[in-house]
Scaffold this motif. Structure first.
Motif, short mmCIF file in Angstrom:
data_model
loop_
_atom_site.label_atom_id
_atom_site.label_comp_id
_atom_site.label_asym_id
_atom_site.label_seq_id
_atom_site.Cartn_x
_atom_site.Cartn_y
_atom_site.Cartn_z
N GLY A 144 0.78 -1.22 0.06
CA GLY A 144 -0.08 -0.04 -0.03
C GLY A 144 0.99 1.28 0.02
O GLY A 144 0.26 2.38 -0.07
N VAL A 145 1.97 1.16 -0.08
CA VAL A 145 2.94 2.24 0.15
C VAL A 145 3.51 2.53 -1.35
O VAL A 145 4.02 1.81 -1.95
N ALA A 146 3.43 3.82 -1.92
CA ALA A 146 4.04 4.29 -3.15
C ALA A 146 5.35 4.26 -3.11
O ALA A 146 6.00 4.68 -2.28
N GLN A 147 6.17 3.67 -4.21
CA GLN A 147 7.42 3.34 -4.31
C GLN A 147 8.01 4.68 -5.15
O GLN A 147 7.48 4.91 -6.24
N PRO A 148 9.34 4.86 -4.95
CA PRO A 148 9.93 5.93 -5.67
C PRO A 148 10.28 5.13 -7.00
O PRO A 148 10.71 4.05 -7.03
N MET A 149 10.10 5.80 -8.20
CA MET A 149 10.17 5.33 -9.70
C MET A 149 11.68 5.77 -9.93
O MET A 149 11.79 6.40 -10.91
N GLU A 150 12.53 5.38 -9.20
CA GLU A 150 14.10 5.94 -9.41
C GLU A 150 14.90 4.73 -9.06
O GLU A 150 14.73 3.74 -8.03
N SER A 151 16.01 4.67 -9.86
CA SER A 151 16.91 3.65 -9.54
C SER A 151 18.38 3.98 -9.80
O SER A 151 18.34 5.50 -10.38
N ARG A 152 19.50 3.27 -9.59
CA ARG A 152 20.83 3.94 -10.16
C ARG A 152 20.87 4.16 -11.43
O ARG A 152 21.20 5.20 -11.79
N GLN A 153 20.19 3.46 -12.32
CA GLN A 153 20.04 3.65 -13.90
C GLN A 153 19.30 5.00 -14.13
O GLN A 153 19.97 5.71 -15.00
N THR A 154 18.48 5.29 -13.44
CA THR A 154 17.51 6.49 -13.95
C THR A 154 18.56 7.72 -13.35
O THR A 154 18.40 8.70 -14.09
N LYS A 155 19.06 7.63 -12.27
CA LYS A 155 20.06 8.71 -11.95
C LYS A 155 21.20 8.89 -12.75
O LYS A 155 21.47 9.77 -13.03
N LEU A 156 21.69 8.09 -13.29
CA LEU A 156 22.88 8.00 -14.23
C LEU A 156 22.53 8.67 -15.34
O LEU A 156 23.20 9.53 -16.01
N ALA A 157 21.32 8.19 -15.89
CA ALA A 157 21.04 8.60 -17.01
C ALA A 157 20.55 10.18 -17.17
O ALA A 157 20.86 10.93 -17.94
N ARG A 158 20.05 10.65 -15.95
CA ARG A 158 19.67 12.03 -15.81
C ARG A 158 21.17 12.81 -15.67
O ARG A 158 21.17 13.79 -16.18
N ARG A 159 22.03 12.11 -14.99
CA ARG A 159 23.07 12.82 -14.67
C ARG A 159 24.11 13.00 -15.96
O ARG A 159 24.63 14.08 -16.21
N TYR A 160 24.06 12.13 -17.01
CA TYR A 160 24.87 12.08 -17.86
C TYR A 160 24.14 12.37 -19.22
O TYR A 160 24.41 12.20 -20.43
N ARG A 161 22.76 12.96 -19.27
CA ARG A 161 21.87 13.10 -20.44
C ARG A 161 22.77 14.22 -21.37
O ARG A 161 23.39 15.14 -20.72
N PRO A 162 22.53 14.35 -22.61
CA PRO A 162 23.13 15.42 -23.56
C PRO A 162 22.68 16.63 -22.79
O PRO A 162 21.44 16.92 -22.45
N GLY A 163 23.59 17.87 -22.90
CA GLY A 163 23.49 18.99 -22.55
C GLY A 163 23.59 19.19 -21.26
O GLY A 163 23.38 20.45 -20.72
N GLN A 164 23.72 18.20 -20.23
CA GLN A 164 24.06 18.35 -18.84
C GLN A 164 25.37 19.20 -18.54
O GLN A 164 26.27 18.78 -19.20
N PRO A 165 25.18 20.27 -17.77
CA PRO A 165 26.56 20.96 -17.47
C PRO A 165 27.42 20.21 -16.84
O PRO A 165 27.12 19.09 -16.00
N GLU A 166 28.65 20.16 -17.16
CA GLU A 166 29.77 19.34 -16.77
C GLU A 166 30.56 19.83 -15.35
O GLU A 166 31.06 19.20 -14.90
N THR A 167 29.95 21.05 -15.03
CA THR A 167 30.35 21.48 -13.70
C THR A 167 30.16 20.58 -12.62
O THR A 167 28.94 20.17 -12.30
N GLY A 168 31.22 20.22 -11.86
CA GLY A 168 31.16 19.25 -10.81
C GLY A 168 30.75 17.74 -10.97
O GLY A 168 30.62 17.18 -10.09
#
Length: 436
Positions: free
Chosen positions: A405-429
């Motif tokens: 009955g508890v809503a789960q986060p729809m996120e995983s290591r893969q989704t975080k990596l995809a968001r972090r390294y998506r095209p156009g993402q600033p390289e700073t940091g």
């Protein structure tokens, strides 16, 4: 005094309120509801309360007051997927022994090993699998020093912890078992009988409790004691086996030990003895996608294996029994969909949609006696998935996952990596990514 204090503590814990998130009342409204108990309810509403399914309402019925309504119109609402067998929670990296808890190659005990002691709720694969609609998994050990692998667990992918620890015992026969036991099937069979006979002696009080082991014991006393629940039927005995003649041999265990609850794993040639399996009421857990005779024991492998067994009346659940990391539980809906397609090929025997979905939800629950899982009905555990479309189609994906009955986060290591390294993402940091 200590026992009384522990009893008081247990009583107080029972009185404590459940986590607030689990108590939220939810109404998943307007979707195509697959209950696994009958025909789908078009435009139905699923009520969740206290971690359980409260009701499935027909189309047009309004949600009661006090429920948070989640719009599922145009979506599919189903029970969560249950991986019939897997290594979830026990393996981070298959090729690294330190990150693989499924195999104990030199341990002095085998059947006594309890896999839940090595489970890691933070294992990367749990979140990856959960966001694909898998809400629970049968996690199995793999044979190491002996043909007995130990006791597996059924885990929730909500917190990665066991729903049922020590849920079954796992043993290998066929080519794998013969190789471990000394080089032949007779050697493996002798090991199985010796271990179960010693467990029988312990159960019947024929071995003195003051003795560490019987004079001809080839398993430790701990292992023999761990096998007593197998003899009584309290724990199913999962037997990894493929060849038709080996399956027939395994079925004879019932003649010697009537209380044993057999479950076959893999069973590539199960279709050749499907009628015998049905008469014996022995279920099967398999990947269902093996049609290559890669070993002598799988010469009869066919994509119609599952379909033919189901036609004969065998209960079949899908899992990922191979240690090969390419067999991922998150792909089970795809495998089930392929079994539907198999029935549309000339000469092929596949499953109906209902049968295929049951093989990844209701069937594994039934095999392990989880009466409150794998279905949407009043009182069932609220493991529910909202899909964008037909869950057995590659174009569909989970949009929301609820576990107890508890809503789960729809996120995983893969989704975080995809968001972090998506095209156009600033390289700073950010660390340098591979350049193309």
């Amino acid at each position: 005094m200590r026992r009384r204090a522990l009893g008081l503590l247990a009583a107080l814990l029972v009185l404590l309120p459940a986590p607030a998130a689990a108590q939220e009342r939810l109404a998943l409204a307007g979707g195509r509801v697959v209950t696994n108990t009958g025909a789908p309810v078009e435009g139905g509403t699923v009520l969740l309360s206290g971690g359980r399914v409260e009701a499935v309402l027909p189309a047009g019925a309004a949600a009661p007051t006090g429920y948070r309504v989640i719009d599922a119109a145009g979506k599919w609402v189903t029970p969560g997927i249950i991986a019939g067998i897997s290594q979830l929670g026990a393996v981070e990296v298959h090729a690294v022994d330190e990150a693989n808890e499924t195999v104990a190659r030199t341990a002095p005990v085998s059947a006594a090993l309890a896999l839940e002691a090595g489970l890691d709720p933070e294992e990367t694969a749990i979140a990856i699998t959960r966001i694909e609609g898998v809400t629970a998994a049968v996690t199995a050990p793999f044979p190491g020093r002996t043909i007995f692998a130990g006791q597996g667990a059924i885990i929730s992918l909500g917190d990665g912890r066991p729903i049922r620890p020590r849920a079954f015992q796992h043993v290998a026969y066929g080519e794998l078992g013969s190789r471990i036991a000394g080089g032949s099937r007779p050697a493996a069979w002798a090991e199985i009988l010796n271990a179960l006979d010693e467990a029988q002696r312990l159960r019947n009080g024929l071995v003195s409790p003051m003795r560490d082991q019987h004079r001809d014991l080839r398993v430790t006393r701990d292992d023999a004691e761990a096998l007593v629940p197998v003899l009584t039927g309290a724990q199913p005995l999962l037997v990894r086996v493929n060849r038709a003649s080996d399956i027939r041999q395994v079925l004879t265990l019932r003649n010697r030990y009537p209380g044993v609850r057999l479950v076959l794993v893999e069973a590539a040639e199960g279709w050749m003895v499907a009628d015998e399996l049905a008469r014996a009421r022995v279920p099967v857990i398999t990947l269902g996608m093996d049609n290559l005779p890669g070993r002598f024991e799988t010469i009869g492998a066919t994509m119609s294996n599952v379909g033919r067994m189901v036609v004969a009346g065998v209960t079949v659940a899908l899992g990922t029994p191979d240690l090969d990391a390419s067999f991922q539980p998150r792909l089970l809906p795809q495998y089930a969909g392929n079994l539907v397609a198999q029935g549309r090929l000339p000469g092929g025997v596949g499953l109906s949609w209902d049968q295929a979905f049951a093989a990844i939800s209701r069937a594994p629950a039934e095999i392990f006696g989880l009466a409150d899982m794998g279905r949407l009905a009043p009182g069932a555990r609220a493991d529910v998935v909202i899909w964008s479309g037909d869950p057995l189609e590659l174009s569909s994906a989970p949009e929301a996952v609820f576990i107890a009955g508890v809503a789960q986060p729809m996120e995983s290591r893969q989704t975080k990596l995809a968001r972090r390294y998506r095209p156009g993402q600033p390289e700073t940091g950010l660390p340098k990514a591979w350049m193309r």
